[in-house]
Write a protein that holds these residues in place. Sequence first.
Motif, PDB file in Angstrom:
ATOM      1  N   LEU A 204      -6.402  -1.557  -4.751  1.00  0.00           N
ATOM      2  CA  LEU A 204      -5.472  -0.800  -3.911  1.00  0.00           C
ATOM      3  C   LEU A 204      -6.037   0.549  -3.490  1.00  0.00           C
ATOM      4  O   LEU A 204      -5.559   1.155  -2.527  1.00  0.00           O
ATOM      5  N   THR A 205      -7.046   1.034  -4.209  1.00  0.00           N
ATOM      6  CA  THR A 205      -7.618   2.350  -3.898  1.00  0.00           C
ATOM      7  C   THR A 205      -9.047   2.273  -3.377  1.00  0.00           C
ATOM      8  O   THR A 205      -9.725   3.288  -3.278  1.00  0.00           O
ATOM      9  N   GLY A 206      -9.524   1.080  -3.061  1.00  0.00           N
ATOM     10  CA  GLY A 206     -10.884   0.922  -2.545  1.00  0.00           C
ATOM     11  C   GLY A 206     -11.663  -0.141  -3.298  1.00  0.00           C
ATOM     12  O   GLY A 206     -11.156  -0.770  -4.233  1.00  0.00           O
ATOM     13  N   LYS A 207     -12.907  -0.326  -2.899  1.00  0.00           N
ATOM     14  CA  LYS A 207     -13.739  -1.364  -3.498  1.00  0.00           C
ATOM     15  C   LYS A 207     -14.426  -0.860  -4.763  1.00  0.00           C
ATOM     16  O   LYS A 207     -14.783   0.306  -4.863  1.00  0.00           O
ATOM     17  N   VAL A 208     -14.590  -1.774  -5.735  1.00  0.00           N
ATOM     18  CA  VAL A 208     -15.317  -1.457  -6.962  1.00  0.00           C
ATOM     19  C   VAL A 208     -16.270  -2.614  -7.271  1.00  0.00           C
ATOM     20  O   VAL A 208     -16.130  -3.707  -6.722  1.00  0.00           O
ATOM     21  N   HIS A 209     -17.235  -2.369  -8.136  1.00  0.00           N
ATOM     22  CA  HIS A 209     -18.165  -3.417  -8.554  1.00  0.00           C
ATOM     23  C   HIS A 209     -17.683  -4.034  -9.870  1.00  0.00           C
ATOM     24  O   HIS A 209     -17.249  -3.322 -10.777  1.00  0.00           O
ATOM     25  N   LEU A 210     -17.769  -5.349  -9.928  1.00  0.00           N
ATOM     26  CA  LEU A 210     -17.298  -6.078 -11.107  1.00  0.00           C
ATOM     27  C   LEU A 210     -18.363  -7.083 -11.534  1.00  0.00           C
ATOM     28  O   LEU A 210     -18.871  -7.855 -10.716  1.00  0.00           O
ATOM     29  N   LYS A 211     -18.677  -7.078 -12.826  1.00  0.00           N
ATOM     30  CA  LYS A 211     -19.656  -8.016 -13.374  1.00  0.00           C
ATOM     31  C   LYS A 211     -18.959  -9.323 -13.724  1.00  0.00           C
ATOM     32  O   LYS A 211     -18.006  -9.359 -14.507  1.00  0.00           O
ATOM     33  N   ILE A 212     -19.402 -10.423 -13.120  1.00  0.00           N
ATOM     34  CA  ILE A 212     -18.869 -11.745 -13.422  1.00  0.00           C
ATOM     35  C   ILE A 212     -19.629 -12.300 -14.631  1.00  0.00           C
ATOM     36  O   ILE A 212     -20.835 -12.535 -14.555  1.00  0.00           O
TER      37      ILE A 212
ATOM     38  N   ALA B 243      -8.920  -1.741 -15.587  1.00  0.00           N
ATOM     39  CA  ALA B 243      -7.919  -0.848 -16.169  1.00  0.00           C
ATOM     40  C   ALA B 243      -7.519   0.264 -15.203  1.00  0.00           C
ATOM     41  O   ALA B 243      -8.363   0.860 -14.525  1.00  0.00           O
ATOM     42  N   GLY B 244      -6.214   0.503 -15.133  1.00  0.00           N
ATOM     43  CA  GLY B 244      -5.707   1.613 -14.326  1.00  0.00           C
ATOM     44  C   GLY B 244      -5.729   1.400 -12.832  1.00  0.00           C
ATOM     45  O   GLY B 244      -5.497   2.344 -12.071  1.00  0.00           O
ATOM     46  N   LYS B 245      -5.965   0.180 -12.392  1.00  0.00           N
ATOM     47  CA  LYS B 245      -6.043  -0.094 -10.954  1.00  0.00           C
ATOM     48  C   LYS B 245      -4.769  -0.763 -10.430  1.00  0.00           C
ATOM     49  O   LYS B 245      -4.783  -1.366  -9.358  1.00  0.00           O
ATOM     50  N   GLY B 246      -3.683  -0.637 -11.186  1.00  0.00           N
ATOM     51  CA  GLY B 246      -2.433  -1.243 -10.753  1.00  0.00           C
ATOM     52  C   GLY B 246      -1.487  -0.235 -10.121  1.00  0.00           C
ATOM     53  O   GLY B 246      -1.907   0.746  -9.510  1.00  0.00           O
ATOM     54  N   ILE B 247      -0.177  -0.470 -10.298  1.00  0.00           N
ATOM     55  CA  ILE B 247       0.868   0.373  -9.724  1.00  0.00           C
ATOM     56  C   ILE B 247       1.370   1.353 -10.785  1.00  0.00           C
ATOM     57  O   ILE B 247       1.526   0.998 -11.952  1.00  0.00           O
TER      58      ILE B 247
ATOM     59  N   MET C   2       0.831  -1.205   0.000  1.00  0.00           N
ATOM     60  CA  MET C   2       0.000   0.000   0.000  1.00  0.00           C
ATOM     61  C   MET C   2       0.865   1.255   0.000  1.00  0.00           C
ATOM     62  O   MET C   2       0.549   2.245  -0.675  1.00  0.00           O
ATOM     63  N   GLU C   3       1.975   1.235   0.747  1.00  0.00           N
ATOM     64  CA  GLU C   3       2.874   2.381   0.769  1.00  0.00           C
ATOM     65  C   GLU C   3       3.500   2.596  -0.613  1.00  0.00           C
ATOM     66  O   GLU C   3       3.694   3.727  -1.049  1.00  0.00           O
ATOM     67  N   VAL C   4       3.817   1.498  -1.289  1.00  0.00           N
ATOM     68  CA  VAL C   4       4.373   1.588  -2.635  1.00  0.00           C
ATOM     69  C   VAL C   4       3.332   2.151  -3.600  1.00  0.00           C
ATOM     70  O   VAL C   4       3.641   2.974  -4.468  1.00  0.00           O
ATOM     71  N   ALA C   5       2.087   1.705  -3.462  1.00  0.00           N
ATOM     72  CA  ALA C   5       1.025   2.138  -4.371  1.00  0.00           C
ATOM     73  C   ALA C   5       0.704   3.624  -4.210  1.00  0.00           C
ATOM     74  O   ALA C   5       0.378   4.310  -5.178  1.00  0.00           O
TER      75      ALA C   5
END
Length: 310
Positions: free
Chosen positions: A239-247, A260-264, A148-151
């Motif tokens: 890493l920045t919080g919860k999101v909704h994802l359609k399975i 997309a864009g939720k990495g480091i 988390m500190e790295v992110a």
Amino acid sequence: MDKDLYEVLGIKKAATDAEIRKAFLKLAKKYHPDVNPNDKAAEQKFKEINLAYEVLKDPKKRSQYDQMRAMGANPFAQRPGNTGQSWGPGPGMGGADFGDLGLGDLFEEIFNSGNFGGRASRNRRSWGGGGFAQKGQDREAVLTVSLMEVAQGGEKMLEMADGKKLSVKIPEGVDSGTKIKLSGQGEKGIGGGPNGDLILTIEVLPHPIFSREKNDIILKLPVTFSEVVLGKEIEVPTLTGKVHLKIPKGISSGQRLKLAGKGIRSVKTAAKGDQYVEIQIKIPKEIPQSYIEAAEKMKSEPFNPRVNWF
């Protein structure tokens, strides 16, 4: 510290470099001050772990330490009657004894290499009266940080053995092995020369649910049989919080979905990586009757995942 350094890390003397690093990361995660705030015992344990790793990760220091231990000396044992942190080989095992074996500088190398303190360093060189100036020796130490500190990046306080606190800027996106230099925080210069530097090597601690592949984040997500058969929108962590994802309906275990864009963020390009959610279909160990009945009805279905498989 009277313990053997191998015992501190819980490893055998014949441990490989990979085993030493694995043991260090496991213990560092357990005793890290961020995990154990205001716990003096955990803080002391964390310092011992760092000291052990600092010595054993370096082939030269490890070899010298092993030679000393073979002679019955522990360079990190407290001397009798000393309640402070003055470490040394103990009675009958002075520095001169080790000097004949080429070991006399081990103490300086180790204690000058990290924030372990304990003794003032001794410069064994004789310069004469010419006013020779030389930069002080650099120190090296390991700085453990969370994923988390790295992110997020930011600043982290590093407390030295002498009580001095340093603010260290953690660049967003750094990875294990990255080195950070703190100018002038090493050993004092000689003859008016500048101080050496403190070289910190980043070690990123493992995260309970996230793993990293370059700048991408991998999350193995457990889902139920009904969620993949019927398709469902569920909440997943990033890493920045919860999101909704359609399975998607019919997705299989091992398949990945991209956020997309939720990495480091890349240190070089500043572009953000992605998060990949790897589907892991789970069923209860105690299978409900409803599962059994559904499976019985599906036995006649023509679908066979092993067709043309081998």
